[in-house]
Design a protein around this motif. Structure first.
Motif, PDB file in Angstrom:
ATOM      1  N   PHE A   1       0.819  -1.212   0.000  1.00 16.14           N
ATOM      2  CA  PHE A   1       0.000   0.000   0.000  1.00 16.14           C
ATOM      3  C   PHE A   1       0.852   1.260   0.000  1.00 16.14           C
ATOM      4  N   ARG A   2       2.035   1.189   0.620  1.00 19.03           N
ATOM      5  CA  ARG A   2       2.881   2.370   0.706  1.00 19.03           C
ATOM      6  C   ARG A   2       3.414   2.798  -0.652  1.00 19.03           C
ATOM      7  N   LYS A   3       3.455   1.873  -1.609  1.00 14.51           N
ATOM      8  CA  LYS A   3       3.938   2.206  -2.946  1.00 14.51           C
ATOM      9  C   LYS A   3       2.828   2.756  -3.839  1.00 14.51           C
ATOM     10  N   SER A   4       1.605   2.284  -3.616  1.00 10.81           N
ATOM     11  CA  SER A   4       0.448   2.799  -4.353  1.00 10.81           C
ATOM     12  C   SER A   4      -0.807   2.534  -3.550  1.00 10.81           C
ATOM     13  N   ASN A   5      -1.585   3.599  -3.270  1.00 21.39           N
ATOM     14  CA  ASN A   5      -2.812   3.370  -2.506  1.00 21.39           C
ATOM     15  C   ASN A   5      -3.881   2.657  -3.334  1.00 21.39           C
ATOM     16  N   LEU A   6      -3.665   2.522  -4.638  1.00 24.48           N
ATOM     17  CA  LEU A   6      -4.591   1.745  -5.455  1.00 24.48           C
ATOM     18  C   LEU A   6      -4.497   0.253  -5.162  1.00 24.48           C
ATOM     19  N   HIS A   7      -3.438  -0.173  -4.489  1.00 24.15           N
ATOM     20  CA  HIS A   7      -3.260  -1.589  -4.203  1.00 24.15           C
ATOM     21  C   HIS A   7      -4.355  -2.147  -3.292  1.00 24.15           C
ATOM     22  N   VAL A   8      -5.037  -1.277  -2.550  1.00 18.87           N
ATOM     23  CA  VAL A   8      -6.058  -1.750  -1.610  1.00 18.87           C
ATOM     24  C   VAL A   8      -7.443  -1.414  -2.138  1.00 18.87           C
ATOM     25  N   VAL A   9      -8.344  -2.364  -2.131  1.00 19.32           N
ATOM     26  CA  VAL A   9      -9.744  -2.109  -2.483  1.00 19.32           C
ATOM     27  C   VAL A   9     -10.303  -1.096  -1.490  1.00 19.32           C
ATOM     28  N   GLY A  10     -10.852  -0.014  -2.004  1.00 20.40           N
ATOM     29  CA  GLY A  10     -11.392   1.016  -1.131  1.00 20.40           C
ATOM     30  C   GLY A  10     -12.446   0.487  -0.190  1.00 20.40           C
ATOM     31  N   TYR A  11     -12.362   0.887   1.067  1.00 23.44           N
ATOM     32  CA  TYR A  11     -13.276   0.477   2.131  1.00 23.44           C
ATOM     33  C   TYR A  11     -13.054  -0.970   2.572  1.00 23.44           C
ATOM     34  N   SER A  12     -11.838  -1.499   2.326  1.00 26.33           N
ATOM     35  CA  SER A  12     -11.524  -2.840   2.824  1.00 26.33           C
ATOM     36  C   SER A  12     -11.601  -2.878   4.338  1.00 26.33           C
ATOM     37  N   VAL A  13     -12.266  -3.908   4.865  1.00 27.83           N
ATOM     38  CA  VAL A  13     -12.338  -4.087   6.311  1.00 27.83           C
ATOM     39  C   VAL A  13     -11.001  -4.609   6.815  1.00 27.83           C
ATOM     40  N   PRO A  14     -10.711  -4.436   8.105  1.00 30.92           N
ATOM     41  CA  PRO A  14      -9.425  -4.900   8.628  1.00 30.92           C
ATOM     42  C   PRO A  14      -9.290  -6.422   8.553  1.00 30.92           C
ATOM     43  N   ILE A  15      -8.084  -6.852   8.276  1.00 28.69           N
ATOM     44  CA  ILE A  15      -7.797  -8.295   8.276  1.00 28.69           C
ATOM     45  C   ILE A  15      -6.309  -8.493   8.505  1.00 28.69           C
ATOM     46  N   ARG A  16      -5.975  -9.584   9.181  1.00 27.51           N
ATOM     47  CA  ARG A  16      -4.569  -9.980   9.324  1.00 27.51           C
ATOM     48  C   ARG A  16      -4.549 -11.495   9.483  1.00 27.51           C
ATOM     49  N   LYS A  17      -4.064 -12.191   8.478  1.00 30.40           N
ATOM     50  CA  LYS A  17      -4.037 -13.645   8.525  1.00 30.40           C
ATOM     51  C   LYS A  17      -3.071 -14.170   7.475  1.00 30.40           C
ATOM     52  N   THR A  18      -2.772 -15.443   7.572  1.00 30.06           N
ATOM     53  CA  THR A  18      -1.954 -16.132   6.575  1.00 30.06           C
ATOM     54  C   THR A  18      -2.872 -16.997   5.716  1.00 30.06           C
ATOM     55  N   MET A  19      -2.684 -16.920   4.400  1.00 28.42           N
ATOM     56  CA  MET A  19      -3.579 -17.604   3.473  1.00 28.42           C
ATOM     57  C   MET A  19      -2.783 -18.263   2.357  1.00 28.42           C
ATOM     58  N   ALA A  20      -3.316 -19.360   1.867  1.00 25.61           N
ATOM     59  CA  ALA A  20      -2.757 -19.971   0.667  1.00 25.61           C
ATOM     60  C   ALA A  20      -3.153 -19.136  -0.545  1.00 25.61           C
ATOM     61  N   LEU A  21      -2.329 -19.176  -1.580  1.00 25.45           N
ATOM     62  CA  LEU A  21      -2.574 -18.357  -2.768  1.00 25.45           C
ATOM     63  C   LEU A  21      -3.952 -18.652  -3.353  1.00 25.45           C
ATOM     64  N   GLY A  22      -4.380 -19.903  -3.355  1.00 24.38           N
ATOM     65  CA  GLY A  22      -5.669 -20.241  -3.933  1.00 24.38           C
ATOM     66  C   GLY A  22      -6.812 -19.500  -3.275  1.00 24.38           C
ATOM     67  N   ALA A  23      -6.796 -19.419  -1.946  1.00 23.95           N
ATOM     68  CA  ALA A  23      -7.833 -18.692  -1.223  1.00 23.95           C
ATOM     69  C   ALA A  23      -7.663 -17.180  -1.378  1.00 23.95           C
ATOM     70  N   LEU A  24      -6.420 -16.746  -1.423  1.00 28.07           N
ATOM     71  CA  LEU A  24      -6.137 -15.318  -1.540  1.00 28.07           C
ATOM     72  C   LEU A  24      -6.630 -14.748  -2.877  1.00 28.07           C
ATOM     73  N   LYS A  25      -6.571 -15.563  -3.915  1.00 32.51           N
ATOM     74  CA  LYS A  25      -6.947 -15.077  -5.245  1.00 32.51           C
ATOM     75  C   LYS A  25      -8.393 -14.603  -5.315  1.00 32.51           C
ATOM     76  N   ASP A  26      -9.250 -15.077  -4.414  1.00 30.90           N
ATOM     77  CA  ASP A  26     -10.632 -14.591  -4.390  1.00 30.90           C
ATOM     78  C   ASP A  26     -10.705 -13.117  -4.013  1.00 30.90           C
ATOM     79  N   HIS A  27      -9.603 -12.590  -3.482  1.00 28.97           N
ATOM     80  CA  HIS A  27      -9.562 -11.192  -3.029  1.00 28.97           C
ATOM     81  C   HIS A  27      -8.552 -10.368  -3.832  1.00 28.97           C
ATOM     82  N   LEU A  28      -8.100 -10.876  -4.954  1.00 36.82           N
ATOM     83  CA  LEU A  28      -7.123 -10.170  -5.789  1.00 36.82           C
ATOM     84  C   LEU A  28      -7.763  -9.751  -7.105  1.00 36.82           C
ATOM     85  N   PHE A  29      -7.456  -8.512  -7.549  1.00 38.75           N
ATOM     86  CA  PHE A  29      -8.075  -7.957  -8.744  1.00 38.75           C
ATOM     87  C   PHE A  29      -6.984  -7.404  -9.671  1.00 38.75           C
ATOM     88  N   SER A  30      -7.113  -7.730 -10.937  1.00 40.11           N
ATOM     89  CA  SER A  30      -6.163  -7.245 -11.936  1.00 40.11           C
ATOM     90  C   SER A  30      -6.909  -7.013 -13.242  1.00 40.11           C
TER      91      SER A  30
END
Length: 459
Positions: A99-128
């Motif tokens: 986020f420090r490199k570009s504030n566009l990296h975070v979906v606006g209004y994202s709720v707080p989260i802190r966890k470890t995830m496998a890439l497969g599960a993480l991809k549901d929250h990644l946008f390109s």
């Protein structure tokens, strides 16, 4: 807190403020955009406040805070969102999305989260954007609690299949919606509304460009004699205009003309989107101004999709509010991506957009209806010192303007009607109105409300 006001003389500001409107190159507007660019803005939060604080160096801006939970028509003012940090770390602790490199990296209004995830599960929250693999998209989730990250498609496909540490250090809690407002009082309480949205993060054309041009316009108009009062709104998109309208229903009747400023910094063709009726005076004024510039332009009919003009033009209000832009939203490939950066907007386009908006304000200021006091055949203009000294030469525009104004000053045609019908320059028509008024050949068809001096609002 009421909107800050100036009297019609353009009372000097209490403190010296930086000038955008006097810069003939547009570089000052571009510099303001560059300064605002890194700030993480959203529909609420400290990013909006920081932005409005910076604008306060240029104009006397009143900042309003509307509490979360307030019902505004069919909507509710949302909880306030603020973000401190966000990242995705690989197993070595390296930030692969930061986020420090570009504030566009975070979906606006994202709720707080802190966890470890496998890439497969993480991809549901990644946008390109696969079609634009080197650009970061801009995404939001204002009204559905969620979280996510945006990254270039090149980044996404390069992520190894592994576990990742995910952190969004944000808050979503009762707070306020923040907006800025400036009212420049004129000789009448009738208002021209000029609005721009302040809710996008690091995106320049959409809509730091609209903010910069609105500030420059406010600066210029604050120092001019004004028939109309001018209300400038710096608001979050959609919910901001809905909130303002809900809280100011008694004032809405004063709005006689208006336009939204957005996407006015790129090099595209000047475009005006009409109000809901399509034939309001503001629509005619913008069309006339753009048609006289000898540059490509486009006039588009109203649609109930776009920016805040759709709220001002909702059927319950039906305000005469259009939208001025260059390339419309969604029609330039940089739209809502990291490519909408300071290099995408140009100082010359900003200055050109400012000049067009100022010319439109000048038309509104000096439009009116007149009555010919000698309507039976043409008056002998030479008796009034208004005719060319010798006959026979080709008629000059100034002489033709006198004849057009005399012929159409029947109380039904406005000065703008005459300018459109004659296809003459606005300043030429204004000079003819002045000359005929001074000679007593025409008089206002209603109580005179024109500024005492017909000075063009030069950019």
């Amino acid at each position: 807190m009421p909107a800050l006001e100036f009297d019609n003389s353009g009372t000097a500001l209490e403190t010296k403020r930086s000038s955008l409107c006097s810069d003939q190159s547009g570089e000052a507007m571009h510099q303001l955009i560059t300064e605002l660019y890194p700030i993480c803005r959203s529909i609420t939060g400290n990013g909006v406040r920081e932005t409005l604080d910076i604008l306060g160096r240029y104009i006397h801006l009143a900042v309003h805070e509307v509490p979360s939970g307030l019902r505004v028509f069919d909507w509710t003012v949302p909880a306030e969102w603020n973000i401190r940090d966000a990242y995705i770390k690989d197993r070595h602790g390296h930030r692969v999305v930061d986020f420090r490199k570009s504030n566009l990296h975070v979906v606006g209004y994202s709720v707080p989260i802190r966890k470890t995830m496998a890439l497969g599960a993480l991809k549901d929250h990644l946008f390109s954007i696969p079609e634009q693999p080197d650009r970061i998209p801009y995404r939001t989730s204002y009204y559905t609690p969620n979280w996510g990250f945006c990254l270039s498609h090149d980044q996404l496909v390069a992520l190894p299949d592994a576990d990742y540490e995910v952190c969004v250090d944000s808050s979503l809690a009762p707070g306020h919606l923040t907006y800025g407002e400036l009212l420049l009082r004129g000789q009448t309480s009738d208002e021209v509304l000029i609005s721009c949205h302040v809710c996008h993060p690091s995106l320049c054309n959409d809509n730091l460009s609209g903010i910069a041009v609105a500030v420059a316009l406010a600066q210029h108009l604050s120092g001019m004699p004004r028939r109309y009062s001018y209300r400038f709104l710096f608001i979050p998109g959609t919910i901001g205009s809905i909130t303002w309208l809900a809280l100011h229903r008694p004032q809405v009747a004063r709005i006689k003309h208006g336009f939204v400023l957005t996407c006015v910094g790129n090099r595209g063709t000047a475009t005006y989107k009409q109000s809901r009726t399509g034939d309001a005076e503001i629509d005619q004024a913008w069309t006339y101004v753009l048609s006289r510039r000898k540059q490509p332009f486009e006039i588009r009919p109203f649609t109930p999709f776009g920016y805040d003009e759709r709220q001002f033009c909702s059927p319950g209000f039906n305000l005469p509010v259009g939208c001025f832009m260059r390339t419309p939203h969604g029609e330039f490939p940089e739209y809502h991506t990291s490519a909408d950066d300071p290099d995408f907007v140009s100082a010359s386009s900003l200055r050109d957009s400012f000049a067009a908006a100022l010319a439109t304000a000048d038309v509104l200021e000096h439009n009116g209806r007149y009555l010919n006091k000698k309507p039976y055949c043409e008056p002998q203009l030479g008796k009034y010192g208004l005719y060319r000294r010798t006959g026979g030469e080709a008629i000059a525009d100034r002489q033709l303007a006198l004849l057009w104004v005399l012929n159409l000053s029947d109380g039904n045609h406005s000065v703008l009607d005459i300018a459109i019908r004659s296809n003459l320059a606005w300043d030429t028509i204004k000079e003819a109105v002045d000359a005929l008024s001074e000679s007593g050949l025409i008089v206002p068809a209603e109580e005179p409300t024109m500024p005492p001096a017909r000075q063009p609002l030069e950019g």
